[in-house]
Design a protein around this motif. Structure first.
Motif, PDB file in Angstrom:
ATOM      1  N   VAL A 190       0.508  -1.130  -0.184  1.00  0.00           N
ATOM      2  CA  VAL A 190      -0.192   0.175  -0.198  1.00  0.00           C
ATOM      3  C   VAL A 190       0.838   1.525   0.047  1.00  0.00           C
ATOM      4  O   VAL A 190       0.359   2.240  -0.361  1.00  0.00           O
ATOM      5  CB  VAL A 190      -1.031   0.209   0.847  1.00  0.00           C
ATOM      6  N   MET A 191       1.648   1.628   0.787  1.00  0.00           N
ATOM      7  CA  MET A 191       2.772   2.300   0.684  1.00  0.00           C
ATOM      8  C   MET A 191       3.341   2.675  -0.104  1.00  0.00           C
ATOM      9  O   MET A 191       3.753   4.248  -0.498  1.00  0.00           O
ATOM     10  CB  MET A 191       3.497   1.948   1.937  1.00  0.00           C
ATOM     11  N   ASN A 192       3.969   1.546  -1.409  1.00  0.00           N
ATOM     12  CA  ASN A 192       4.529   1.958  -2.750  1.00  0.00           C
ATOM     13  C   ASN A 192       3.535   2.186  -3.370  1.00  0.00           C
ATOM     14  O   ASN A 192       3.529   3.489  -4.849  1.00  0.00           O
ATOM     15  CB  ASN A 192       5.024  -0.201  -3.396  1.00  0.00           C
ATOM     16  N   GLU A 193       2.500   1.510  -3.555  1.00  0.00           N
ATOM     17  CA  GLU A 193       1.066   2.383  -4.555  1.00  0.00           C
ATOM     18  C   GLU A 193       0.891   3.865  -4.222  1.00  0.00           C
ATOM     19  O   GLU A 193       0.793   4.428  -5.111  1.00  0.00           O
ATOM     20  CB  GLU A 193      -0.188   1.380  -3.975  1.00  0.00           C
ATOM     21  N   ALA A 194       1.355   3.815  -2.984  1.00  0.00           N
ATOM     22  CA  ALA A 194       0.775   5.554  -2.680  1.00  0.00           C
ATOM     23  C   ALA A 194       1.681   6.527  -2.854  1.00  0.00           C
ATOM     24  O   ALA A 194       1.906   7.711  -3.204  1.00  0.00           O
ATOM     25  CB  ALA A 194       0.680   5.493  -1.067  1.00  0.00           C
ATOM     26  N   GLU A 195       3.504   6.315  -2.966  1.00  0.00           N
ATOM     27  CA  GLU A 195       4.537   6.293  -3.042  1.00  0.00           C
ATOM     28  C   GLU A 195       3.956   7.297  -4.750  1.00  0.00           C
ATOM     29  O   GLU A 195       4.216   8.109  -5.404  1.00  0.00           O
ATOM     30  CB  GLU A 195       5.327   5.894  -2.783  1.00  0.00           C
ATOM     31  N   ASN A 196       3.574   5.621  -5.287  1.00  0.00           N
ATOM     32  CA  ASN A 196       4.022   5.501  -7.717  1.00  0.00           C
ATOM     33  C   ASN A 196       2.672   6.710  -7.104  1.00  0.00           C
ATOM     34  O   ASN A 196       2.523   6.996  -8.686  1.00  0.00           O
ATOM     35  CB  ASN A 196       3.174   4.732  -7.151  1.00  0.00           C
ATOM     36  N   CYS A 197       1.401   7.148  -6.557  1.00  0.00           N
ATOM     37  CA  CYS A 197       0.102   8.218  -6.566  1.00  0.00           C
ATOM     38  C   CYS A 197       0.561   9.314  -6.333  1.00  0.00           C
ATOM     39  O   CYS A 197      -0.194  10.338  -6.385  1.00  0.00           O
ATOM     40  CB  CYS A 197      -0.719   7.931  -5.805  1.00  0.00           C
TER      41      CYS A 197
END
Length: 118
Positions: free
Chosen positions: A87-94
């Motif tokens: 989830v944190m990686n997805e947030a960073e990608n967003c």
């Protein structure tokens, strides 16, 4: 005066963050859910958003995506009680700019916001 939107479903966290940033000379706008957050960022020129990952009516990632679609350069600091790397990686990608795990050090949050908006 710099404006910060604080989005968290926990009233105590909203009040604590609001008090800290008011003492630093910021105007704080508060939202307890995703609908309030979207309404506030659509109707205000903000300098930073502090966004909890888990909000009752809308996931923090969904709010993050809406913010970044409208205001790509608006700094967003994610707060989470869950350290799910995916989830944190997805947030960073967003487009999330910073992350703080709860319980966080309030002085680190304050200093990070000041660094990115002042």
């Amino acid at each position: 005066m710099k404006k910060i939107l604080i989005v968290d479903d926990q009233q105590g966290i909203r009040m604590l963050l609001s008090e800290v940033f008011k003492n630093e000379g910021f105007e704080t706008l508060l939202a307890s859910n995703g609908a309030e957050a979207v309404q506030i960022f659509e109707n205000n020129m903000l300098d930073c958003v502090l966004l909890d990952m888990k909000i009752p009516d809308m996931h923090g990632l969904e709010i993050l995506k809406k913010i970044k679609e409208a205001y790509a350069d608006l700094p967003v600091i994610m707060m989470t009680g869950d350290s799910d790397k995916e989830v944190m990686n997805e947030a960073e990608n967003c487009g999330a700019d910073y992350f703080f795990a709860k319980p966080f050090n309030i002085l680190e949050v304050r200093d990070t916001v000041i660094k990115i908006v002042v």
